[in-house]
Motif scaffolding. Structure first.
Motif, PDB file in Angstrom:
ATOM      1  N   GLY A 183      41.701  32.214  17.585  1.00 56.47           N
ATOM      2  CA  GLY A 183      40.442  31.860  18.375  1.00 56.47           C
ATOM      3  C   GLY A 183      39.925  33.641  18.801  1.00 56.47           C
ATOM      4  N   LEU A 184      40.972  34.112  19.290  1.00 56.07           N
ATOM      5  CA  LEU A 184      40.719  35.429  19.793  1.00 56.07           C
ATOM      6  C   LEU A 184      40.177  36.565  18.620  1.00 56.07           C
ATOM      7  CD1 LEU A 184      43.836  36.386  22.014  1.00 56.07           C
ATOM      8  CD2 LEU A 184      41.870  35.633  22.875  1.00 56.07           C
ATOM      9  N   ALA A 185      40.781  36.448  17.552  1.00 59.39           N
ATOM     10  CA  ALA A 185      40.401  37.152  16.375  1.00 59.39           C
ATOM     11  C   ALA A 185      38.913  36.640  16.059  1.00 59.39           C
ATOM     12  CB  ALA A 185      41.319  37.045  15.258  1.00 59.39           C
ATOM     13  N   SER A 186      38.664  35.435  16.023  1.00 59.59           N
ATOM     14  CA  SER A 186      37.407  34.887  15.581  1.00 59.59           C
ATOM     15  C   SER A 186      36.206  35.163  16.369  1.00 59.59           C
ATOM     16  CB  SER A 186      37.493  33.419  15.167  1.00 59.59           C
ATOM     17  OG  SER A 186      37.588  32.777  16.198  1.00 59.59           O
ATOM     18  N   PHE A 187      36.636  35.538  17.718  1.00 58.70           N
ATOM     19  CA  PHE A 187      35.548  35.732  18.581  1.00 58.70           C
ATOM     20  C   PHE A 187      35.333  37.398  18.675  1.00 58.70           C
ATOM     21  CE2 PHE A 187      35.415  31.245  20.066  1.00 58.70           C
ATOM     22  CZ  PHE A 187      34.028  31.124  19.937  1.00 58.70           C
ATOM     23  N   LEU A 188      36.426  37.956  18.435  1.00 59.74           N
ATOM     24  CA  LEU A 188      36.386  39.459  18.696  1.00 59.74           C
ATOM     25  C   LEU A 188      34.940  40.211  18.045  1.00 59.74           C
ATOM     26  CD1 LEU A 188      37.758  42.074  19.842  1.00 59.74           C
ATOM     27  CD2 LEU A 188      38.834  42.230  17.679  1.00 59.74           C
ATOM     28  N   PHE A 212      46.295  37.395  24.279  1.00 62.14           N
ATOM     29  CA  PHE A 212      45.415  37.629  25.298  1.00 62.14           C
ATOM     30  C   PHE A 212      44.698  38.697  24.679  1.00 62.14           C
ATOM     31  CE2 PHE A 212      48.895  35.949  27.348  1.00 62.14           C
ATOM     32  CZ  PHE A 212      48.503  35.243  28.500  1.00 62.14           C
ATOM     33  N   MET A 213      43.320  38.494  24.832  1.00 62.12           N
ATOM     34  CA  MET A 213      42.646  39.826  24.618  1.00 62.12           C
ATOM     35  C   MET A 213      42.199  40.498  26.115  1.00 62.12           C
ATOM     36  SD  MET A 213      38.846  39.935  22.678  1.00 62.12           S
ATOM     37  CE  MET A 213      39.374  38.900  21.298  1.00 62.12           C
ATOM     38  N   VAL A 214      42.228  41.877  26.035  1.00 62.81           N
ATOM     39  CA  VAL A 214      41.946  42.815  27.045  1.00 62.81           C
ATOM     40  C   VAL A 214      40.882  43.745  26.538  1.00 62.81           C
ATOM     41  CG1 VAL A 214      44.149  41.930  28.456  1.00 62.81           C
ATOM     42  CG2 VAL A 214      43.940  43.894  26.796  1.00 62.81           C
ATOM     43  N   ARG A 215      40.523  44.231  27.594  1.00 62.17           N
ATOM     44  CA  ARG A 215      39.809  45.630  27.445  1.00 62.17           C
ATOM     45  C   ARG A 215      40.904  46.710  27.072  1.00 62.17           C
ATOM     46  NH1 ARG A 215      34.453  45.287  28.718  1.00 62.17           N
ATOM     47  NH2 ARG A 215      34.473  42.890  29.527  1.00 62.17           N
ATOM     48  N   THR A 216      40.408  47.720  26.199  1.00 63.13           N
ATOM     49  CA  THR A 216      41.621  48.599  25.911  1.00 63.13           C
ATOM     50  C   THR A 216      41.532  49.601  26.985  1.00 63.13           C
ATOM     51  OG1 THR A 216      39.610  49.831  24.955  1.00 63.13           O
ATOM     52  CG2 THR A 216      40.937  48.789  23.406  1.00 63.13           C
ATOM     53  N   HIS A 241      37.883  46.307  22.975  1.00 63.06           N
ATOM     54  CA  HIS A 241      38.685  44.988  23.235  1.00 63.06           C
ATOM     55  C   HIS A 241      40.110  45.332  22.167  1.00 63.06           C
ATOM     56  CE1 HIS A 241      35.629  43.410  25.967  1.00 63.06           C
ATOM     57  NE2 HIS A 241      34.803  44.017  24.875  1.00 63.06           N
ATOM     58  N   ARG A 242      40.984  44.810  22.754  1.00 63.06           N
ATOM     59  CA  ARG A 242      42.035  44.347  21.714  1.00 63.06           C
ATOM     60  C   ARG A 242      42.864  43.491  22.045  1.00 63.06           C
ATOM     61  NH1 ARG A 242      46.901  46.150  23.999  1.00 63.06           N
ATOM     62  NH2 ARG A 242      46.557  47.278  26.024  1.00 63.06           N
ATOM     63  N   ILE A 243      43.616  42.986  21.083  1.00 59.94           N
ATOM     64  CA  ILE A 243      44.554  41.761  21.397  1.00 59.94           C
ATOM     65  C   ILE A 243      45.762  42.123  21.549  1.00 59.94           C
ATOM     66  CG2 ILE A 243      45.128  39.639  20.104  1.00 59.94           C
ATOM     67  CD1 ILE A 243      42.748  39.322  18.302  1.00 59.94           C
ATOM     68  N   MET A 244      46.382  41.773  22.605  1.00 65.91           N
ATOM     69  CA  MET A 244      47.803  42.074  22.889  1.00 65.91           C
ATOM     70  C   MET A 244      48.644  41.652  22.163  1.00 65.91           C
ATOM     71  SD  MET A 244      47.420  41.682  27.267  1.00 65.91           S
ATOM     72  CE  MET A 244      49.230  41.764  27.449  1.00 65.91           C
TER      73      MET A 244
END
Lengths: 405, 259, 336, 606
Positions: free
Chosen positions: C197-202, C126-130, C211-214
């Motif tokens: 995918g999260l990392a590539s779009f971050l 999951f990616m969420v706002r910090t 943002h951070r990846i949980m």
């Protein structure tokens, strides 16, 4: 003694520019208020769009991806092939436009296309230099065609054959003949795309024409079996949206034929779906025309001894089709726009290329991404063609006297 | 069984002539509606038969049966020795030999006058175009409008259009001409020019069946007049008989209204 | 009537001629590999301005082509939408599907696919706002989560949060780019897809540092090439080409030094590169097949670095996708 | 003899290929045979191909678990429901967008069509540009444009929605507005509604008969409608008299999750079990004496640009609480740096700033950059809420949601400023007392009796709308694009219809002394409507079919759900058949309406 009173100039507010403005913009206080409010609105919107386009937008990715927009992955070294097909098309239209001196509509269409080609030529000069010669060639071919048309109007008689030849040769030129070898190597259909694909899919209107006529005649047949089958086909196809038919055709056509789907490239499947869909709508248009032909026409033809087919092909259809030309042009515009739905089967048509470009790593590096720019670019080009066709349709309607009852 | 059907009136052609159309026991229904009842009619070569009667009496239907624009359910129709049966070939043969002129002209608006006329000769008779055009011009000349050959029907007056329609029918060289109220849709001032053509045609010996309300025409050129009402032939006779001493009450009533 | 039926049956049979030979022979006879890819997933599959397919998945297509046909460019890429990708394999439209598709039991069985060796070990994150205050999955209670439709992520999300009795609002998107821009614009509190995918779009987000990846990983997502069920030879070929890229990295063989490696005394290397030709021929390939794959496309690390590595904008840590010798999961069976 | 003559003599035998009667039959037999052959070949091929690929050719999968989360569900649905229910949701969603879209497109279309004929040139031109521009750009492009380029980026984010009058909220999650829902007492009202409907039917029939018999004109509709309203209204009152809560109604509310479910404790064990049914739309009041919420500052991008160092707590309105106080999570550090709090919307939104110009108030430009302070997290803030009380109507699943509070004092040692007027709260600098005790988190949830209907208001406890009626941004984008696109076509039809009304009609009306607007509304428009209605109905059908472009906006209507189902099950043929059948059903429904309309128009003409 009777004397003719000499004409006097109209008082202010009736004629002239001032009169026009007063009548159309400031005829009453309410109208004036309306003018001011809408005027401010229009200026505000217009200005913000222009300012955004000039200063905030980043158009680089639009220009850098001209090849994708034009032909998608069609090999760069073979671009002369689609361009040659385009040049031949423009030349043929040029001959028609040049020869039909009296046909304002055709000439207008021709010059609009020339203007578009000139616009793309300029873009190519600026951003896509490797094809500038090709685009200039297309421009030249159009003008040469026009000149030939003007000089030898009689060439028009041979044009139907020229178009047929263009269709076949054009296909072979695009697709190629020999796999791998030097001479016209094959470019598989999956590499076709961009605006070229949009135009190719648009030609689905051509086969849909005879099909639609056949369906319309079938629907009006006195023989119940034929009538109900045709009616059923028309209603079922028209009942569901094109995007669903594209999806279904993509899934089911290979199953129906129980064949390796690679024998049926996605473009072909989409083409079949588009053609059949268009044919069902064409059938309804043609049916409207058939209904407009009085019964007496058929009877007169039969009384003269003409057979059923002769009556239909020589008497009824020519009249019916003439009556529905504007409707058919309207349908063509619809189809032109609807080609954008092939995204659902993974084809990269003009519209779909926006998504592909928006997802290039390069596009993602632009702050906020490149989206609005891409959509506006494709929207404008779609609009140019669709609007130009709708103008032509209106002129045609006027010329045929339809709608001025 | 006790119901005795009244014997239908027979409109037989005068003896001695050669019958080109023979209709016997013709019955036709539109759905449940009995439009033609026991029609017996024969027409000799060169005869001009005028059919009159109130609207809805079946006159038009009768002559439309003769070239099979309407299908009959009972009875026989023989035209020039060909019986109209379910045989497609016979139908085509009969249509070739009969010309028809309609109330609403039914010219083909998308073709020029010349093309209108030459279409059937070229397509049905398989004539050469030059031959067809030559014949067409001959008949256009005959109906008095040779100069209109290259115009479209929409550019002509009603009277001119109807004359083109007559020329179109004649060019096929028919043995019989059927006229279905040819002057009803015309302005009064141009009726005369069409009638003139028809009179001339009759005088040349063309076999004609004419449904019309033009009593002057009937009196001048009609060999026989047939009065129809309610799908039946009510009375048959010479024009003189009709206009001087009609026999049936219904005929009298009709004639008193239109004369 | 019976005759008619007979004729009918014959015609039907004629239409339905079965495809006799195996996929490998078919591909070799055809001279090109049909590879189903994504064209809208940056880093894994996209089309550049020159019209070339680029990406991690795309390069594995090229490796297979290099091995099977000797030419990494003998690939016919078929961009597939998420909806049609499995149908494309089932119907034989593509020889191999390398389109970030997860290896699962149901796909391996009921959908009629065979997954070969995973090329990328991923997990749904999951990616969420910090500043969202979301630290554990339970914090998604009452929040909205963006998810792409028709994917296993969608199923996993429903499974895992359902098991935790966390009620959330799914916000569903057809394509990843739409989803990302929606998330970036704050339409949802979290966004879930494979961590790669999260990392590539971050980096593409407006302010990436917001943002951070949980840490939580709610699924195992082994992504790998899939082929049609029931063709063992072709399955083996695809699988061993992938293993060869693993092994090459393990032995330090790169596209640059593969020629030198031909002299290697290591019997494993010699067998893999076809110096001792029997093993590779056993796959039905020419003896230099795997050599060609590595020569033309490089080993796993090279492919990874080209598209996802530190020099790219994505810079995804190797994590599980390191050779087992470095703590990852890339483990090639021996070339014996 | 004469009778025998009437029958035709037996005609010579006609070869069957020349017989008009048999030609037709023959042609049909051949035609049907060809078609049948084609169908048989296709079906056999398909079955073969499906068999070879081992794909389902039947509908047995319809009952299996779908596992598809759907954002908008008009009827209850969870991913555990079977495929058929997911597809049904898709179908209902199609109807939902088509129904609303048709109404809006008509309104805008009529307006644009009339504008096209306005006397003001500018107005006329705008209408022309509107129609030409929108008709000539593919709908697909327009949907993506509205969705990706307009609706997603521009409106405010969900945690700071725009509050419009009437309790309507707008944000980039979508639109939410108050809505009436039926409660447990709704059943008591139903008989009255039935009677009311019956009254309308009977009343109208009766008035019609009267109208036919009487010489004077009789108004058919007003009286029956009035009666129906009276019956329904009276019935509502009667049904509201007894508001006794159903037996065993209970709620399991977990305050730290901020969630509870209202249910009927059928088995009486005091715990919500699988057999205890949930109670939708129950009216509750949630009271919490004291609790805390936390938030951090962040830089956010709004349509006007980047807004720095804002903080946003879950939306708590001033009317929800007796008192709410926001303080810094780390007061010492805040004091050290001179940070202060400025509320932009009490009590849950604001900006953290440094009072650089010393005027004691926030001036734009004084925001801090949270990243420079504490890295990712920004400045941490704590809101202590006293006397939270909110009337919350449970949703369709019986769910009641509040912000997820923490016990007061657990987060840190809060400094609390007991402000008299909550709006004057300025910041932690005013703190006077420090508490180190932890106040336990206790919620008091009261279930309230209700009438047949209850007004559910929107609130934003976390970062999604709760209560009321909610429309997602996906829905809105698709709706906007469909409505605008279709309205351009309808506008053109309306213009044509108005122009087609004979000029003499207008002149006759003006000559009778009717004003221009009366002429239009009483004479021209009703006549135009008759010309316009049939083509407009076919535009309605187009709109409905065009809603299948929903994949471009991520809205879960029939086509979208069907494609997902196909992908999961591999059931190409059954899904295709279901899709075709569904769309045919819709088309035939429209054709049915069109026929009725045409019949009525034809009647009027006679």
């Amino acid at each position: 003694m009777f004397e003719v009173i000499p004409p006097r100039p109209a008082p202010g507010g009736v004629a002239g520019v001032g009169g026009w403005i007063r009548r159309n913009l400031f005829s009453s206080p309410a109208n004036t208020l309306l003018t001011v409010v809408t005027g401010v609105f229009v200026v505000y919107v217009g200005l913000s769009v222009v300012l955004w386009a000039l200063f905030d937008a980043s158009w680089g990715q639009v220009w850098a991806n001209q090849r994708l927009f034009a032909v998608y992955r069609y090999p760069a070294d073979l671009l002369w092939r689609p361009m040659a097909v385009l040049a031949a098309m423009m030349a043929l239209i040029g001959v028609m436009g040049g020869a039909g001196r009296r046909n304002e509509i055709l000439r207008g269409l021709f010059w609009s296309l020339v203007a578009f080609v000139a616009f793309v030529t300029v873009i190519a000069l600026l951003f896509w230099p490797s094809v500038r010669v090709l685009w200039a060639g297309v421009l030249a071919a159009s003008l040469v065609g026009y000149a030939v048309g003007v000089a030898r109007p009689s060439f028009v008689r041979g044009l139907p054959w020229a178009w047929v030849a263009w269709l076949f040769l054009g296909f072979f030129l695009l697709y190629g003949v020999t796999p791998g070898s030097g001479l016209l190597r094959i470019v598989p259909a999956r590499d076709w795309g961009g605006f070229m694909l949009t135009l190719i899919l648009f030609t689905g209107i051509v086969p849909s024409f005879p099909l639609g006529i056949a369906l319309a005649l079938g629907r009006r047949s006195k023989l119940p079996a034929i009538k109900y089958v045709c009616t059923g086909f028309i209603e079922i196809v028209r009942g569901a949206p094109l995007i669903m038919w594209l999806f279904v055709a993509s899934l089911l056509l290979p199953l129906f034929l129980n064949t390796d789907p690679n024998n049926l490239p996605a473009i072909l499947r989409a083409y079949v779906a588009i053609t059949l869909f268009s044919a069902a709508y064409m059938a309804e248009n043609v049916r409207g025309g058939l209904q407009a032909v009085p019964r007496g026409q058929t009877e007169a033809a039969r009384a003269l001894g003409l057979g059923g087919w002769q009556t239909t092909s020589l008497i009824v259809l020519p009249q019916a089709l003439r009556a529905v030309i504007p409707a058919i042009v309207g349908q063509a515009i619809g189809l032109f726009k609807d080609t954008s739905l092939v995204f659902i089967v993974g084809l990269a048509d003009f519209f779909r290329v926006t998504e592909i470009v928006a997802n290039q790593p390069a596009s993602l590096q632009v702050t906020g991404g490149v989206k609005l720019e891409l959509y506006l670019y494709v929207a404008l080009i779609y609009f140019f063609f669709a609007y130009r066709m709708s103008i032509a349709s209106r002129q045609l309607e006027k010329q045929l006297g339809v709608g001025t009852r | 069984m006790s119901n005795v059907t009244p014997a239908p009136v027979r409109a037989d052609a005068p003896a001695g002539g050669q019958a080109i159309i023979t209709i016997e026991g013709l019955n036709k229904w539109f759905g449940d509606f009995h439009v033609l009842r026991d029609i017996n009619l024969s027409v000799n070569q060169g005869e001009v038969v005028v059919v009159i009667g109130p609207s809805g009496s079946g006159k038009s239907t009768l002559i439309r049966c003769i070239n099979h624009l309407e299908e009959h359910q009972e009875g026989r129709i023989v035209v020039d020795g060909t019986e109209l049966t379910d045989d497609v070939r016979n139908i085509d043969l009969v249509r070739r030999e009969t010309g028809m002129v309609f109330q609403s002209f039914n010219l083909f608006p998308h073709l020029t006058v010349l093309e209108n006329i030459t279409l059937a000769p070229i397509r049905v008779r398989k004539w050469k175009r030059t031959q067809a055009e030559e014949r067409a011009r001959f008949f256009l000349d005959k109906v008095g409008i040779p100069e209109q050959a290259l115009k479209y029907p929409g550019q002509l007056s009603g009277g001119q259009q109807q004359r083109v329609a007559i020329a179109r029918a004649l060019t096929m060289g028919p043995k019989v001409m059927l006229f279905d109220e040819p002057t009803s849709a015309l302005d009064p001032e141009v009726i005369g020019e069409v009638l003139e053509v028809m009179v001339a045609l009759a005088q040349e010996g063309m076999t004609m069946i004419v449904v019309t309300h033009e009593m002057g025409f009937a009196r001048e050129v009609g060999d026989r007049v047939i009065f129809m009402d309610a799908g039946q032939i009510v009375e048959v006779g010479s024009p003189e008989h009709f206009f001087l001493a009609p026999r049936e009450a219904r005929t009298k009533a009709f004639l008193s209204k239109i004369l | 009537m019976r005759k008619m039926l007979l004729v009918l049956a014959v015609l039907v049979l004629a239409f339905g001629t079965a495809f006799g030979q195996g996929k490998l022979q078919e591909v070799q006879a055809r001279g090109e590999l049909r590879c189903g890819v994504n064209q809208t997933l940056p880093g894994f599959g996209s089309v550049d301005a020159a019209g070339e397919f680029q990406g991690f998945d795309v390069d594995f297509c090229r490796s297979i082509a290099a091995a099977v046909l000797g030419d990494a460019n003998a690939v016919n890429f078929r961009p597939l939408s998420a909806q049609e990708r499995f149908t494309a394999v089932q119907s034989g439209e593509v020889d191999v599907l390398i389109r970030n598709s997860t290896f699962t039991l149901s796909r391996d069985t009921s959908v009629g696919l065979n997954f070969t060796a995973p090329t990328f070990y991923d997990g749904q994150g999951f990616m969420v706002r910090t500043d969202s205050g979301i630290n554990t999955l339970a914090d998604f209670e009452g929040r909205s989560i963006c998810v792409q439709s028709g994917t296993t992520t969608e199923l996993n999300l429903a499974d895992v949060l359902g098991a935790l009795d966390v009620q959330f609002t799914p916000v569903i998107f057809e394509s990843a780019p739409q989803l990302v821009s929606a998330y970036d614009d704050g339409q949802c509190d979290g966004w879930t897809t494979d961590k790669s995918g999260l990392a590539s779009f971050l980096p593409t987000l407006g302010v990436p540092s917001d943002h951070r990846i949980m840490d939580a990983t709610i699924s195992k997502e082994p992504l790998g090439p899939a082929v049609l069920h029931g063709d063992d030879q072709w399955y083996d070929v695809v699988k061993w080409v992938v293993y060869a890229t693993f092994a090459a990295e393990e032995y330090g063989i790169t596209s640059a030094n593969v020629d030198a490696a031909l002299e290697s005394p290591n019997p494993q290397v010699r067998r893999m590169l076809g110096v001792d030709p029997d093993q590779v021929r056993g796959l039905g390939l020419s003896s230099d097949a795997l050599y060609q794959a590595i020569l033309q496309m490089g080993n796993y690390g090279e492919i990874y670095d080209r598209h996802l590595g530190p020099d790219t904008q994505f810079d995804i840590p190797r994590g599980l996708n390191a050779p087992y010798t470095r703590g990852g999961l890339l483990y090639s069976p021996p070339f014996n | 003899m004469a009778v025998a003559d009437r029958r035709p003599s037996v005609a010579p035998r006609i070869p069957f290929w020349r017989n008009v009667n048999t030609i037709g039959i023959l042609a049909q037999v051949v035609f049907v045979a060809v078609i049948l052959f084609g169908v048989v070949v296709l079906v056999t091929n398909t079955l073969n191909a499906l068999g070879r690929a081992n794909l389902p050719a039947d509908f047995s999968w319809l009952g299996s678990r779908a596992g598809i989360p759907i954002a908008e569900t008009p009827i209850p649905y969870t991913p555990n429901d079977p495929y058929w229910r997911a597809l049904l949701i898709g179908f209902l969603n199609t109807l939902k967008i088509a129904g609303i879209g048709v109404v809006l497109a008509s309104l805008i279309g009529i307006a644009v069509g009339v504008m096209r004929l306005a006397s003001n040139w500018l107005v006329r031109s705008i209408a022309t540009v509107y129609i030409e521009l929108l008709r000539n750009i593919p709908l697909a492009v327009q949907i993506v444009f509205w969705y990706t380029a307009v609706l997603l980026p521009i409106p405010p984010r969900i945690n700071n929605p725009v509050e419009l009058p009437g309790g309507v909220y707008l944000s980039n999650v979508g639109l939410a507005f108050p809505f009436l829902y039926p409660t447990y007492r709704f059943g008591a009202w139903i008989p009255f509604l039935v009677v009311a409907v019956a009254a309308v039917v009977i009343g109208v029939l009766w008035r019609r008969r009267l109208a036919r018999r009487s010489e004077r004109p009789v108004r058919v509709w007003p009286l029956p409608l009035l009666a129906a309203v009276a019956i329904a209204g009276g019935g509502y009152y009667v049904a509201s008299l007894d508001r006794t809560l159903p037996d065993g109604l209970a709620i399991d509310f977990t305050i730290d999750r901020g969630r509870g479910v209202v249910y009927r404790d059928v088995d009486g064990d005091g715990v919500r079990g699988p057999r205890d049914p949930v109670m939708p739309f129950a009216s509750t009041i949630v009271r919490i004496a004291e609790a805390e919420l936390t938030a951090s500052t962040q830089n956010i991008t709004e349509s006007g640009g980047v807004v720095r160092s804002t903080f946003r707590f879950p939306m708590i309105l001033g009317r929800d609480v007796e008192q709410a106080v926001v303080a810094f999570g780390d007061p010492d550090e805040a004091a050290e740096r001179g940070l202060e709090i400025h509320f932009t919307r009490f009590p849950s939104r604001g900006v953290v700033f440094v009072d650089r110009d010393g005027d004691g108030a926030f001036t734009p430009g004084e925001e801090i950059d949270p990243a420079t302070l504490t890295g990712f997290g920004g400045v941490r803030l704590v809101m202590t809420v006293f006397g939270y009380e909110r009337h919350i109507v449970a949703d369709r699943d019986g769910q009641v949601r509040t912000p997820a509070f923490s016990p007061s004092g657990t987060v840190r040692s809060a400094e609390v400023a007991p402000a008299e007027n909550p709006f004057s709260v300025f910041g932690a600098a005013a703190a006077t007392a420090t508490r180190d005790d932890v106040v336990p988190l206790v919620a008091d949830v009261e279930l309230r009796p209700a009438g047949p209907l209850v007004l559910s208001r929107v609130h934003v406890p976390v970062s999604s709308y709760e209560g009321g009626m909610r429309l997602t941004v996906n829905y809105l984008a698709l709706l906007l694009a469909l409505v605008i696109y279709t309205s351009a076509f309808i506008g053109e039809i309306v213009r044509g219809g108005i122009q087609a009304v004979a000029k003499g009609q207008r002149e006759a009306a003006l000559a009778l002394g009717l004003s221009a607007s009366q002429t239009f509304s009483l004479v021209v428009f009703p006549q135009a409507l008759r010309i316009v209605l049939p083509p407009v109905i076919s535009q309605y059908l187009n709109l409905t079919k065009n809603s299948s472009l929903a994949p471009l906006a991520g809205y879960g209507e029939l086509f979208v759900i069907a494609t997902i189902v196909q992908n999961q099950t591999g059931a190409s043929v059954p899904v295709a058949l279901l899709l075709i059948a569904s769309y045919l059903f819709i088309s035939f429904a429209f054709a049915f309406v069109l026929n009725i309309v045409n019949d009525r128009l034809a009647l009027v003409e006679r």
